[in-house]
Motif scaffolding. Structure first.
Motif: not given
Length: 329
Positions: A6-17, A66-68, A134-142
């Protein structure tokens, strides 16, 4: 628009690792201010959380501005990962991320981080344990795989998607490469173009300039980019990339005054979060990066490293401004 659950990010988001001993709240605040769209905590040991280890608990500190924001956990035991996911949920981040990419020996030796790349079935079980807890969205980094002979990211991506994760970030190196050699983004492109993959795929590795970010976007078709080392001492990289992608023009590099302001803000927030002495000790690792390219900074470096009060730091910043203003950054 890119969606992670349910998290909406802009087109082509930039993420901090998520980076150990770097991606703490003061550093994240600076990156958010300069354009990061989604950020993650430092990685947190599932075993440490369960033991109620002070260092692990401190890493759960997140703030509304800081969100998201996502909290990243790692571990090699299903029950511990499940319990830690429930602990993480109590501080109400926007998502939970699982680290299957850290190549550091002390993590890998515990069968966690990139160590799990040797056992995809275990990776799937660990991921299911978190998703079901968890009910939160789960993501993975690999990463791409353990080494060049065992690149298994294609299978990993499909099987992890089946567990219910909402996004996957791929560091385009193997564990054996650590942070050496060139990241091979062709694998990311192949995953993104797999018709069976429906979740967002973010690319990571070697994003150190606006030109590289533009090239990765155009050539490899990923949904966004995660930036790690390229942001250390250079939080401006996020807005610089956004401006370049939008206009094709490069922003002027930060001036000496910009850099000194960033040091001051970072230090003040570090002191606010950790206390004066520990906050300024924590800052020591950052000074070189903020003043990279300023040749005459070396003369002041030792004094910056010795500053243990904000008043001392303020005096040094003023002195640095007076001494270095005429020099090109």
């Amino acid at each position: 628009m890119v969606k992670i659950g349910n998290i909406e990010l802009p087109e082509f988001p930039l993420l901090l690792a998520p980076m150990e001993d770097v991606s703490d709240p003061p550093f994240r605040k600076l990156c958010k201010m300069h354009g990061a769209d989604l950020m993650y905590s430092e990685f947190i040991s599932s075993e440490g959380l369960i033991r109620d280890a002070i260092k692990s608990r401190k890493k759960l500190d997140i703030f509304d501005y800081e969100r998201p924001i996502g909290i990243q956990i790692f571990g090699g035991d299903e029950e511990a990962m499940s319990m830690s996911a429930r602990i993480v949920e109590t501080v109400q981040p926007d998502l939970v991320d699982i680290n299957f990419g850290c190549p550091v020996k002390k993590v890998v030796c515990k069968g966690a981080g990139a160590g799990v790349l040797k056992d995809i079935d275990l990776m799937v079980r660990l991921t299911k344990a978190v998703v079901s807890s968890t009910h939160l969205p789960v993501t993975v980094k690999t990463r791409l795989g353990w080494d060049t002979e065992s690149i298994n990211i294609d299978e990993v991506a499909e099987r992890l998607q089946e567990t219910g994760i909402k996004a996957l970030t791929i560091h385009a190196r193997t564990r054996s490469q650590m942070y050496k050699g060139e990241a091979d983004w062709q694998h990311i492109s192949r995953i993104k173009n797999n018709p069976n993959i429906e979740i967002p795929i973010f690319g990571n590795g070697d994003v150190a300039s606006v030109e590289k970010a533009w090239m990765y976007k155009q050539k490899y078709n990923c949904d966004g980019i995660m930036i790690g080392r390229g942001a250390i001492g250079y939080p401006w990289i996020f807005n610089e990339i956004k401006h370049f992608l939008k206009t094709g023009e490069k922003l002027a590099q930060p001036s000496l005054e910009d850099r000194l302001l960033a040091v001051r803000q970072h230090a003040e927030w570090s002191v606010e979060w950790k206390g004066e002495r520990p906050g300024l000790v924590e800052m020591r690792q950052h000074y070189n990066n903020y003043f990279k390219g300023i040749s005459h900074f070396k003369a002041l470096k030792s004094r910056f490293l010795q500053a243990l009060t904000l008043s001392e730091l303020y005096e040094l910043i003023k002195e640095a401004k007076d001494q270095l203003t005429e020099l090109e950054v």
